[in-house]
Design an enzyme around this catalytic site. Structure first.
Site, mmCIF file in Angstrom:
data_model
loop_
_atom_site.group_PDB
_atom_site.id
_atom_site.type_symbol
_atom_site.label_atom_id
_atom_site.label_comp_id
_atom_site.label_asym_id
_atom_site.label_seq_id
_atom_site.Cartn_x
_atom_site.Cartn_y
_atom_site.Cartn_z
ATOM 1 N N SER A 53 -16.727 -33.678 -55.231
ATOM 2 C CA SER A 53 -16.712 -34.784 -56.195
ATOM 3 C C SER A 53 -16.736 -34.293 -57.635
ATOM 4 O O SER A 53 -16.449 -35.055 -58.552
ATOM 5 C CB SER A 53 -17.921 -35.697 -55.960
ATOM 6 O OG SER A 53 -19.131 -34.982 -56.195
ATOM 7 N N LYS A 96 -19.633 -32.709 -58.747
ATOM 8 C CA LYS A 96 -21.048 -32.760 -59.125
ATOM 9 C C LYS A 96 -21.575 -31.401 -59.585
ATOM 10 O O LYS A 96 -22.349 -31.333 -60.542
ATOM 11 C CB LYS A 96 -21.910 -33.339 -58.001
ATOM 12 C CG LYS A 96 -21.959 -32.520 -56.731
ATOM 13 C CD LYS A 96 -22.685 -33.280 -55.626
ATOM 14 C CE LYS A 96 -22.669 -32.495 -54.333
ATOM 15 N NZ LYS A 96 -21.327 -32.264 -53.795
ATOM 16 N N SER A 97 -21.161 -30.316 -58.955
ATOM 17 C CA SER A 97 -21.628 -28.983 -59.356
ATOM 18 C C SER A 97 -21.148 -28.639 -60.762
ATOM 19 O O SER A 97 -21.927 -28.175 -61.602
ATOM 20 C CB SER A 97 -21.125 -27.918 -58.381
ATOM 21 O OG SER A 97 -21.618 -28.169 -57.094
ATOM 22 N N THR A 126 -29.361 -22.819 -52.750
ATOM 23 C CA THR A 126 -29.990 -22.964 -51.437
ATOM 24 C C THR A 126 -29.049 -22.720 -50.270
ATOM 25 O O THR A 126 -29.488 -22.690 -49.129
ATOM 26 C CB THR A 126 -30.601 -24.377 -51.280
ATOM 27 O OG1 THR A 126 -29.549 -25.333 -51.310
ATOM 28 C CG2 THR A 126 -31.624 -24.659 -52.362
ATOM 29 N N HIS A 157 -18.433 -20.954 -55.700
ATOM 30 C CA HIS A 157 -19.478 -21.400 -56.636
ATOM 31 C C HIS A 157 -19.972 -20.241 -57.500
ATOM 32 O O HIS A 157 -20.189 -20.415 -58.705
ATOM 33 C CB HIS A 157 -20.642 -22.032 -55.881
ATOM 34 C CG HIS A 157 -20.407 -23.458 -55.525
ATOM 35 N ND1 HIS A 157 -20.766 -24.497 -56.347
ATOM 36 C CD2 HIS A 157 -19.838 -24.017 -54.439
ATOM 37 C CE1 HIS A 157 -20.432 -25.640 -55.775
ATOM 38 N NE2 HIS A 157 -19.864 -25.378 -54.617
ATOM 39 N N ARG A 214 -19.780 -20.105 -61.791
ATOM 40 C CA ARG A 214 -20.919 -20.013 -62.712
ATOM 41 C C ARG A 214 -20.982 -18.664 -63.399
ATOM 42 O O ARG A 214 -21.624 -18.527 -64.431
ATOM 43 C CB ARG A 214 -22.219 -20.376 -62.025
ATOM 44 C CG ARG A 214 -22.706 -19.436 -60.985
ATOM 45 C CD ARG A 214 -24.041 -19.934 -60.420
ATOM 46 N NE ARG A 214 -24.468 -19.123 -59.323
ATOM 47 C CZ ARG A 214 -24.309 -19.415 -58.052
ATOM 48 N NH1 ARG A 214 -23.752 -20.548 -57.704
ATOM 49 N NH2 ARG A 214 -24.725 -18.597 -57.114
#
Length: 181
Positions: free
Chosen positions: A12, A14-15, A35, A50, A54
């Protein structure tokens, strides 16, 4: 101090939205508490994706489900005055449901860990962004594990939303603010 809860479905945005909340902020480098743990090749690819996004914007703490308590990890970084991005509550909760313990013990463990987590939020004295999946918009699962997961995550998301100063729902990369103090 601001606790934000970011909800959304898979892919979506969100991250990305949560990570952007830490851009252009002076002070200590934020810590990213991740997590997710690799359980198969596809999950390894998701985690790598991910991590690449980042890059060096965060110091990363790879949460070790079997060795750590999430509430204690949060409090340790809070004691350092570090801004925190916690991702993702759905993967954290999912690991509790994969413990080979009887159903009743799993629920007790989830309730205790969730209670400890929620209590630790009262001691947060800094910025914390919590990411979680919203799974309550789909169909009821056809199996007990799926229904248990959706029920427990729904309860946890509601409790987190009560504690949060800001709650944002992300859909198609667009934020919809549900709560703002």
């Amino acid at each position: 101090m601001m606790i934000s809860l970011v909800l959304g479905g898979i892919r979506s945005g969100k991250s990305r939205w949560a990570e952007q909340q830490f851009q252009n902020k002076a002070g200590l480098k934020p810590v990213y508490i991740a997590t997710a743990m690799p359980s198969d090749e596809e999950m390894e690819q998701r985690i790598a994706h991910h991590q690449a996004l980042r890059n060096r914007s965060f110091d990363t703490h790879e949460f070790e489900f079997s060795k750590e308590q999430l509430s204690e990890v949060l409090l340790a970084y809070t004691a350092q005055n570090r801004p925190i991005l916690l991702e993702c509550m759905s993967t954290w909760l999912g690991w509790w449901l994969c413990t080979n313990k009887p159903f009743e013990q799993q629920l007790l463990d989830i309730q205790q860990q969730s209670s400890d987590l929620l209590a630790s939020l009262d001691a947060i004295d800094g910025d914390l962004v919590i990411v979680s999946n919203e799974v309550g918009l789909g169909l009821v699962s056809d199996n007990a594990m799926g229904r248990r997961f959706a029920d427990e995550l729904g309860r946890l998301n509601q409790a987190l939303a009560t504690k949060a100063d800001k709650v944002v729902f992300i859909s198609a990369g667009l934020p919809l603010v549900l709560k703002e103090s």
